[in-house]
Every structure is written in C-alpha cells, then in structure tokens.
Design an enzyme around this catalytic site. Structure first.
Site, PDB file in Angstrom:
ATOM      1  N   GLU A  44      -1.068   1.304   4.016  1.00  0.00           N
ATOM      2  CA  GLU A  44      -0.043   0.295   4.287  1.00  0.00           C
ATOM      3  C   GLU A  44      -0.547  -0.837   5.169  1.00  0.00           C
ATOM      4  OE1 GLU A  44       0.347   3.586   4.550  1.00  0.00           O
ATOM      5  OE2 GLU A  44       2.170   4.195   3.507  1.00  0.00           O
TER       6      GLU A  44
ATOM      7  N   ALA B 284       4.983   3.800  -2.174  1.00  0.00           N
ATOM      8  CA  ALA B 284       6.288   3.182  -2.403  1.00  0.00           C
ATOM      9  C   ALA B 284       6.081   1.988  -3.335  1.00  0.00           C
ATOM     10  CB  ALA B 284       6.884   2.749  -1.079  1.00  0.00           C
TER      11      ALA B 284
ATOM     12  N   GLY C 251       3.302   6.197   0.283  1.00  0.00           N
ATOM     13  CA  GLY C 251       4.455   7.083   0.087  1.00  0.00           C
ATOM     14  C   GLY C 251       4.124   8.299  -0.761  1.00  0.00           C
TER      15      GLY C 251
ATOM     16  N   GLU D  72       2.913  10.689   1.603  1.00  0.00           N
ATOM     17  CA  GLU D  72       4.048  11.075   2.462  1.00  0.00           C
ATOM     18  C   GLU D  72       5.000  12.019   1.730  1.00  0.00           C
ATOM     19  OE1 GLU D  72       4.614   6.828   3.306  1.00  0.00           O
ATOM     20  OE2 GLU D  72       4.762   7.369   5.413  1.00  0.00           O
TER      21      GLU D  72
HETATM   22  N1  CO8 Z   1       3.911  -0.238  -6.192  1.00  0.00           N
HETATM   23  C1  CO8 Z   1       4.196  -0.921  -7.310  1.00  0.00           C
HETATM   24  N2  CO8 Z   1       3.343  -1.046  -8.333  1.00  0.00           N
HETATM   25  C2  CO8 Z   1       2.140  -0.442  -8.206  1.00  0.00           C
HETATM   26  C3  CO8 Z   1       1.769   0.308  -7.062  1.00  0.00           C
HETATM   27  C4  CO8 Z   1       2.726   0.394  -6.024  1.00  0.00           C
HETATM   28  N3  CO8 Z   1       2.492   1.120  -4.912  1.00  0.00           N
HETATM   29  N4  CO8 Z   1       0.512   0.763  -7.245  1.00  0.00           N
HETATM   30  C5  CO8 Z   1       0.106   0.351  -8.447  1.00  0.00           C
HETATM   31  N5  CO8 Z   1       1.086  -0.393  -9.026  1.00  0.00           N
HETATM   32  C6  CO8 Z   1       1.066  -1.070 -10.328  1.00  0.00           C
HETATM   33  C7  CO8 Z   1       0.140  -2.272 -10.281  1.00  0.00           C
HETATM   34  O1  CO8 Z   1       0.789  -3.395  -9.727  1.00  0.00           O
HETATM   35  C8  CO8 Z   1      -0.187  -2.442 -11.752  1.00  0.00           C
HETATM   36  O2  CO8 Z   1       0.919  -3.061 -12.385  1.00  0.00           O
HETATM   37  P1  CO8 Z   1       0.687  -4.261 -13.472  1.00  0.00           P
HETATM   38  O3  CO8 Z   1       0.080  -3.540 -14.642  1.00  0.00           O
HETATM   39  O4  CO8 Z   1       2.071  -4.754 -13.718  1.00  0.00           O
HETATM   40  O5  CO8 Z   1      -0.249  -5.233 -12.840  1.00  0.00           O
HETATM   41  C9  CO8 Z   1      -0.248  -0.998 -12.253  1.00  0.00           C
HETATM   42  O6  CO8 Z   1       0.478  -0.220 -11.301  1.00  0.00           O
HETATM   43  C10 CO8 Z   1      -1.655  -0.476 -12.324  1.00  0.00           C
HETATM   44  O7  CO8 Z   1      -2.259  -0.629 -11.039  1.00  0.00           O
HETATM   45  P2  CO8 Z   1      -3.779  -1.075 -10.819  1.00  0.00           P
HETATM   46  O8  CO8 Z   1      -4.169  -2.025 -11.908  1.00  0.00           O
HETATM   47  O9  CO8 Z   1      -3.941  -1.514  -9.417  1.00  0.00           O
HETATM   48  O10 CO8 Z   1      -4.541   0.327 -11.077  1.00  0.00           O
HETATM   49  P3  CO8 Z   1      -5.969   0.799 -10.540  1.00  0.00           P
HETATM   50  O11 CO8 Z   1      -6.273   2.064 -11.264  1.00  0.00           O
HETATM   51  O12 CO8 Z   1      -6.942  -0.320 -10.592  1.00  0.00           O
HETATM   52  O13 CO8 Z   1      -5.745   1.127  -8.979  1.00  0.00           O
HETATM   53  C11 CO8 Z   1      -4.600   2.101  -7.108  1.00  0.00           C
HETATM   54  C12 CO8 Z   1      -4.893   2.196  -8.601  1.00  0.00           C
HETATM   55  C13 CO8 Z   1      -5.881   2.284  -6.279  1.00  0.00           C
HETATM   56  C14 CO8 Z   1      -3.603   3.212  -6.734  1.00  0.00           C
HETATM   57  C15 CO8 Z   1      -4.017   0.713  -6.784  1.00  0.00           C
HETATM   58  O14 CO8 Z   1      -2.966   0.452  -7.726  1.00  0.00           O
HETATM   59  C16 CO8 Z   1      -3.419   0.578  -5.416  1.00  0.00           C
HETATM   60  O15 CO8 Z   1      -4.150   0.401  -4.450  1.00  0.00           O
HETATM   61  N6  CO8 Z   1      -2.070   0.614  -5.312  1.00  0.00           N
HETATM   62  C17 CO8 Z   1      -1.364   0.377  -4.071  1.00  0.00           C
HETATM   63  C18 CO8 Z   1      -1.560   1.523  -3.114  1.00  0.00           C
HETATM   64  C19 CO8 Z   1      -0.800   1.231  -1.846  1.00  0.00           C
HETATM   65  O16 CO8 Z   1      -1.012   0.274  -1.145  1.00  0.00           O
HETATM   66  N7  CO8 Z   1       0.159   2.111  -1.563  1.00  0.00           N
HETATM   67  C20 CO8 Z   1       1.003   1.989  -0.412  1.00  0.00           C
HETATM   68  C21 CO8 Z   1       2.287   1.354  -0.810  1.00  0.00           C
HETATM   69  S1  CO8 Z   1       3.312   1.008   0.590  1.00  0.00           S
HETATM   70  C22 CO8 Z   1       3.995   2.498   0.992  1.00  0.00           C
HETATM   71  O17 CO8 Z   1       3.821   3.474   0.311  1.00  0.00           O
HETATM   72  C23 CO8 Z   1       4.849   2.614   2.186  1.00  0.00           C
HETATM   73  C24 CO8 Z   1       5.189   1.296   2.718  1.00  0.00           C
HETATM   74  C25 CO8 Z   1       5.898   1.437   4.023  1.00  0.00           C
HETATM   75  C26 CO8 Z   1       6.779   0.284   4.206  1.00  0.00           C
HETATM   76  C27 CO8 Z   1       7.758   0.589   5.267  1.00  0.00           C
HETATM   77  C28 CO8 Z   1       9.075  -0.053   4.904  1.00  0.00           C
HETATM   78  C29 CO8 Z   1      10.254   0.497   5.722  1.00  0.00           C
END
Ligand code: CO8
Length: 254
Positions: free
Chosen positions: A128, A62, A105, A108
């Site tokens: 998460e 997400a 997500g 998911e």
């Molecule tokens: N959301 C928004 N932006 C993201 C996300 C994300 N999930 N993942 C990556 N990005 C963005 C980064 O912020 C970055 O943006 P910017 O260039 O502006 O800094 C760009 O994408 C590139 O990302 P990275 O530099 O981190 O790229 P890497 O190749 O180094 O790493 C990864 C890739 C491993 C996928 C890393 O980006 C990562 O760990 N991302 C987050 C993964 C994560 O935590 N996902 C779970 C999200 S939460 C969710 O899905 C459910 C939440 C439930 C909440 C319940 C609410 C009701």
C-alpha cells in the site's frame, strides 16, 4: 458471481472469482463473501471453511479502481472496509489456501483466517505504501502479532514481497506445500478439523483468538472457563468414552 462455493461433505470451499481483476476485493465481493459465510456459520453440517483463489493469485488486494476516486469524506462516511469485521465474527474454523499473490487486502484477508497454508509459489506483500496509503484491513495489527515488529516494518515500509518460505519461517504461514498438492492437502486438514466436535473446535479457536486481546492471567482464566463449559456437551462424553473403549469417537456435531 464474485465468489464460488463448493461443498465437500462437512467442508465448504470458497473460491474468490474475479480473475479479470486478479481477485481484487471489491465491496460487492466482500458483501457476497461475508453473506455466504454468515449462512455457512449457522449450518450445523459445516465444520471448516477453506478460502482460496486461483493458481496465479489469491487476491491482489483491495480494489484500487473502486477506491481511487474516493474522497476522505467518502471513506469516512462509508466506513470503508468496516464490513470486513463481519468476517472476523465467524465462529467456524477457516483456512486460507494461498497460491500466487496475496497482496495488500489479499494478505490481510488470509490473516483474518485461522491459518494460512501456502503453495511454494505464493508471495505475500503489503504494497500500500507504493500507492500513497497504508494497510487498511488489519495488517499493521495482525501481521505484527504474527511476525513481530521488525519484519512487519520491513514489509509495510518497503512494500516488498515475501516468499512462502520466508513467510513460513516468520510465522505468517502454518504450512507450505508444492502448488500442485496444496488444495488437496488443505481439504484433507479441513476435513479432519470438521470431523472433530464442532463445539470444541469453536471453543479452541476462541481461546487462541482471545490471547491476542487479553493478558496472560485473564486469557488462561477464560480458557479454563471454556474448558469447563465443554463438560456440558455430549461430545466431551463421547470423546472420552471412545478413548477409554479404544474406539473412534462419533461426535454429534451440535
Ligand atoms: N485493484 C483493482 N484492480 C487490480 C488490482 C487491484 N488491487 N490488482 C490488479 N488489478 C487489475 C489491473 O488493473 C489489471 O486490470 P486491466 O486489465 O483493466 O488493466 C488486471 O487486474 C491485471 O493486472 P496486471 O496487468 O497488473 O497483472 P500482473 O500479472 O502484471 O501483476 C500484480 C499482478 C503484481 C498483483 C499487480 O496487478 C499489482 O501489483 N496489483 C496491485 C497490488 C496492490 O497494490 N495491492 C494493494 C491494494 S491496496 C489494499 O489492498 C489496501 C489499501 C488500504 C487502503 C486503506 C483505505 C481505508
């Protein structure tokens, strides 16, 4: 455009398209995706949908940037993520073709599909917990159903990634292919599914899905009713006559 759509005869291929955010699933992307799919679901010419990302990432979860500033009341009032229920109302068979990360997500969404086919490079995670939250798009329920409590707890409580091989052994993934072949293989399977009776494939997935909702006795009873119902369709006549006459069936796809 947050999603791209391609038509391959009776198969629709949807590509998630937010490369700048690793295909993070924003609300706008969700609305676009579900809007397209709702229309596709009504199209008699479509028999299967494939959802994919890019070579490096299916979806990184997400959209954390969109969520980060929200309060509890924002989440509650918006019923954040409830829109994804629109995805699970689809009746057309869906396959997720996962290369690279399917995190949070992303994993998911893949699990909302009927099957996941993965590249040998794919990784799956529910990270998460590292953000101070828990999965919110179904992982605690669907993952437990697919791979059991022990492995789900391991993934949800540690946030660790799981390889495609481990995911296949655990039961999350149906098949694993070399990354270079994945999409062709998935499209071939999707074309095969789309060539079968549309009514029968819809009934088949409904019968399997209901096994997650109802007990064995009721599930078998409902399966039998669906089976009986298919005898009201021309496709049942065609399929069985074609077998008896040793020819290929020509389903009329209505
Ligand atoms: N959301 C928004 N932006 C993201 C996300 C994300 N999930 N993942 C990556 N990005 C963005 C980064 O912020 C970055 O943006 P910017 O260039 O502006 O800094 C760009 O994408 C590139 O990302 P990275 O530099 O981190 O790229 P890497 O190749 O180094 O790493 C990864 C890739 C491993 C996928 C890393 O980006 C990562 O760990 N991302 C987050 C993964 C994560 O935590 N996902 C779970 C999200 S939460 C969710 O899905 C459910 C939440 C439930 C909440 C319940 C609410 C009701």
């Amino acid at each position: 455009m947050n999603v791209l759509m391609e038509r391959h005869d009776r198969v629709v291929l949807i590509k998630l398209n937010r490369p700048e955010a690793k295909n993070a699933l924003s609300s706008a992307m969700m609305k676009e995706l579900i809007g397209h799919l709702a229309a596709v679901d009504q199209d008699l010419g479509v028999g299967c949908v494939v959802i994919t990302g890019t070579r490096e990432f299916f979806a990184a979860g997400a959209d954390i940037k969109e969520m980060s500033g929200k309060s509890y009341l924002d989440m509650l009032n918006e019923d954040y993520f409830a829109g994804w229920e629109g995805f699970t109302r689809l009746r057309t068979p869906t396959i997720a073709a996962v290369t690279g990360y399917a995190y949070g997500g992303g994993c998911e969404l893949a699990m909302m599909c009927d099957m996941i086919f993965a590249a040998d490079t794919a990784t799956f995670a529910q990270p998460e917990i590292k953000l101070g939250v828990i999965p919110g798009m179904g992982a605690t329920q669907r993952l437990t159903g697919l791979i059991g409590k022990a492995k789900t707890m391991d993934l949800v409580l540690t946030g660790r990634p799981m390889t495609a091989q481990e995911a296949e052994q655990a039961g999350l993934v149906s098949r694993v292919y070399p990354a270079a072949n994945l999409l062709d293989e998935v499209l071939a399977v999707a074309a095969q599914i789309a060539s079968f009776s549309r009514t029968a494939t819809r009934a088949a997935r409904q019968a399997v899905e209901q096994s997650l909702e109802v007990g064995l006795h009721e599930g078998v009873r409902q399966e039998r009713r669906l089976f009986h119902g298919l005898f009201a369709t021309p496709d049942q006549q065609e399929g069985m006559q074609a077998f008896l006459r040793k020819r290929q069936p020509m389903f009329n796809q209505r």
